[in-house]
Design an enzyme around this catalytic site. Structure first.
Site, PDB file in Angstrom:
ATOM      1  CG  ASP A 124      -1.993  -1.035   1.190  1.00  0.00           C
ATOM      2  OD1 ASP A 124      -2.450  -1.366   0.085  1.00  0.00           O
ATOM      3  OD2 ASP A 124      -2.391  -1.521   2.269  1.00  0.00           O
ATOM      4  CG  ASP A 147      -6.763  -1.202  -1.823  1.00  0.00           C
ATOM      5  OD1 ASP A 147      -7.128  -2.395  -1.882  1.00  0.00           O
ATOM      6  OD2 ASP A 147      -5.820  -0.806  -1.118  1.00  0.00           O
TER       7      ASP A 147
END
Length: 189
Positions: A124, A147
């Site tokens: 991330d 995402d």
């Protein structure tokens, strides 16, 4: 009503996977784990950051107590999700659904399958400052391209449900063929 072609979903899926994996690769190569760089600080201050994190859990770092369990659990869930989305894609009734399912497939394969199988965790890196709407949360949880693709897909599916597929279709008038016999009862007075 003719069902839409499904090919664009696979093109979108490949594009999402490629962009997701390319951006994660660049972050892993250029930014040490845990470090961050502020983006456009001159104009936006500390709002946008590239923050390299490895997430062994689910969204918002939710996880099981053991990292190995996380990997097996989330890979298994991802495989089931991909199969389910493919099933939904076959039944898609409009182009919005095809695009949305392509985005979800790309996000699920890019995030949960490739990252977890190759690295044991999801990379991330997108960090955004949010107003203090939620007490104790100064920044939105760090996320990535996959995402984002899944989030956009969910928004598209909500729009589809509310405004496209959810609309009632007008009833078609029944039309008799010219050769059909029509029975009209005699009117008695």
């Amino acid at each position: 009503m003719k069902k839409p072609t499904k090919h664009p979903a696979f093109l979108i899926m490949v594009a999402v996977i490629a962009l997701d994996q390319l951006t994660k690769y660049l972050v892993r190569m250029k930014l040490p784990l845990g470090d961050y760089v502020t983006v456009a600080e001159k104009w936006f201050g500390q709002i946008f950051q590239i923050h390299h994190l490895q997430n062994t859990g689910a969204a918002f770092s939710l996880s099981l107590p053991n990292p190995a369990w996380n990997q097996y659990f989330f890979v298994g869930i991802s495989v089931l999700a991909v199969i389910f989305i493919l099933w939904l894609l076959v039944r898609a009734t409009n182009k919005v659904q095809v695009v949305a399912f392509g985005l979800v497939l790309g996000g699920a394969i890019g995030n949960n399958l490739i990252d977890r199988l190759l690295f044991g965790a999801v990379t991330d890196f997108i960090s955004v400052d949010i107003p203090n709407i939620i007490p104790g949360m100064d920044r939105f949880p760090v996320f990535n391209v996959a995402d984002s693709a899944i989030f956009i897909a969910m928004c598209l599916l909500i729009v589809d449900i509310l405004f496209l597929s959810g609309k009632k279709k007008p009833h078609q008038e029944l039309q008799a063929s010219p050769d059909a016999e029509i029975y009209l009862p005699d009117k008695e007075q």
